[in-house]
Design an enzyme around this catalytic site. Structure first.
Site, PDB file in Angstrom:
ATOM      1  N   CYS A  19      27.321 -61.289 -87.785  1.00 26.43           N
ATOM      2  CA  CYS A  19      28.374 -60.637 -87.005  1.00 26.43           C
ATOM      3  C   CYS A  19      28.376 -61.149 -85.566  1.00 26.43           C
ATOM      4  O   CYS A  19      29.428 -61.461 -85.016  1.00 26.43           O
ATOM      5  CB  CYS A  19      28.186 -59.123 -87.049  1.00 26.43           C
ATOM      6  SG  CYS A  19      29.594 -58.194 -86.402  1.00 26.43           S
ATOM      7  N   CYS A  20      27.201 -61.248 -84.964  1.00 23.90           N
ATOM      8  CA  CYS A  20      27.109 -61.761 -83.600  1.00 23.90           C
ATOM      9  C   CYS A  20      27.622 -63.192 -83.526  1.00 23.90           C
ATOM     10  O   CYS A  20      28.286 -63.578 -82.560  1.00 23.90           O
ATOM     11  CB  CYS A  20      25.660 -61.710 -83.111  1.00 23.90           C
ATOM     12  SG  CYS A  20      25.076 -60.072 -82.632  1.00 23.90           S
ATOM     13  N   CYS A  33      28.733 -54.617 -77.791  1.00 20.93           N
ATOM     14  CA  CYS A  33      29.684 -53.953 -78.685  1.00 20.93           C
ATOM     15  C   CYS A  33      29.316 -52.471 -78.808  1.00 20.93           C
ATOM     16  O   CYS A  33      28.142 -52.105 -78.778  1.00 20.93           O
ATOM     17  CB  CYS A  33      29.662 -54.612 -80.052  1.00 20.93           C
ATOM     18  SG  CYS A  33      30.325 -56.301 -80.063  1.00 20.93           S
ATOM     19  N   CYS A  61      26.688 -51.277 -81.346  1.00 19.18           N
ATOM     20  CA  CYS A  61      25.368 -51.899 -81.191  1.00 19.18           C
ATOM     21  C   CYS A  61      24.726 -51.590 -79.844  1.00 19.18           C
ATOM     22  O   CYS A  61      23.750 -52.244 -79.452  1.00 19.18           O
ATOM     23  CB  CYS A  61      25.480 -53.405 -81.377  1.00 19.18           C
ATOM     24  SG  CYS A  61      26.163 -53.882 -82.972  1.00 19.18           S
ATOM     25  N   CYS A  81      21.542 -61.787 -78.845  1.00 21.86           N
ATOM     26  CA  CYS A  81      22.597 -61.860 -79.844  1.00 21.86           C
ATOM     27  C   CYS A  81      22.831 -63.270 -80.342  1.00 21.86           C
ATOM     28  O   CYS A  81      23.541 -63.474 -81.318  1.00 21.86           O
ATOM     29  CB  CYS A  81      23.901 -61.307 -79.277  1.00 21.86           C
ATOM     30  SG  CYS A  81      24.498 -62.250 -77.870  1.00 21.86           S
TER      31      CYS A  81
END
Length: 245
Positions: free
Chosen positions: A120-121, A203, A206, A230
């Site tokens: 995702c990162c 985010c 997170c 990240c």
């Protein structure tokens, strides 16, 4: 292509200089092919204010992951209003890549495994960063040595070897207190989440507030063990992206 000797020369020239002197050097040498990578955290808004005083049309880019807190967008709007000549570029993840990731792994995949979180990162942050850096000769960051163990050995100027680009860290020797002294003294707009015990903001899913005495990065990916990056500043092995000495 930047050589290690050129990096060493820049470090020797800029060691012990103020952030403003480092920024003046960078903007004079590289503008418009140098840009600040900004998440609009405390360090970044300090650098924006400094840059705007040196060169009002300095370049800044930000990564809109699609999962940012509303307070971050408010900070972006406030900065854009205060510094209207700033050349602000917003980078977005590739729509198709996000759709495929969510379809295959779910909307909150990052909570399930470290591998999912890194995926995702990468899609939401690292890949857009790489696109933002295309055509630049140098990028500026708000990194400080005291933020994490990973960053404790960083220099004011480094070679981002993975991308073959200079990385400039004007606040490398500053402390958190120095950052906030500057913000208050110069009335710099900042993310309202900082007032709610969010020293480091990414985010929304997170990032959490930290408790008194916790590490300043403890609110990032708090469900993982020993994860404070990240991927923007480290490679796949978790090592800082930098020249090998």
């Amino acid at each position: 292509m930047t050589t290690s000797s050129e990096v060493d020369s820049a470090v020797a020239q800029l060691q012990g200089k103020s952030p403003q002197e480092v920024l003046a050097w960078a903007l004079d040498k590289f503008h418009p092919h140098v840009s600040l990578a900004s998440s609009f955290g405390a360090e970044d808004v300090v650098l924006i204010d400094m840059m705007a005083r040196i060169r009002p049309d300095a370049c800044v880019f930000t990564l809109d992951t699609g999962r940012l807190p509303g307070e971050t967008y408010d900070a972006i709007a406030a900065i854009a209003k205060k510094y209207p000549q700033l050349q602000l570029q917003t980078m977005f993840p590739q729509t198709e890549a996000v759709e495929k990731m969510v379809r295959e792994h779910g909307i909150n995949l990052f909570y399930d495994t470290v591998e999912n979180r890194k995926l995702c990162c990468y899609i939401r942050k690292v890949e857009p960063l790489n696109r933002a850096l295309e055509g630049l000769q140098a990028w500026i960051t708000g990194l400080r040595r005291d933020q994490t163990d990973n960053r404790s050995q960083m220099e004011v100027v480094e070679l981002d070897a993975a991308r073959d680009i200079l990385k400039i860290n004007p606040l490398i020797d500053w402390t958190n207190d120095m950052v906030w002294e500057y913000i208050r003294a110069n009335d710099v707009p900042y993310n309202a989440l900082h007032d709610r015990h969010y020293p480091s903001i990414g985010c929304a899913p997170c990032t959490r507030a930290i408790a008194p005495g916790e590490d300043l990065r403890a609110g990032r990916w708090w469900w993982e063990q020993n994860n404070q990056e990240c991927g923007l500043h480290v490679n796949a092995e978790g090592k800082l992206v930098r020249a090998k000495g």
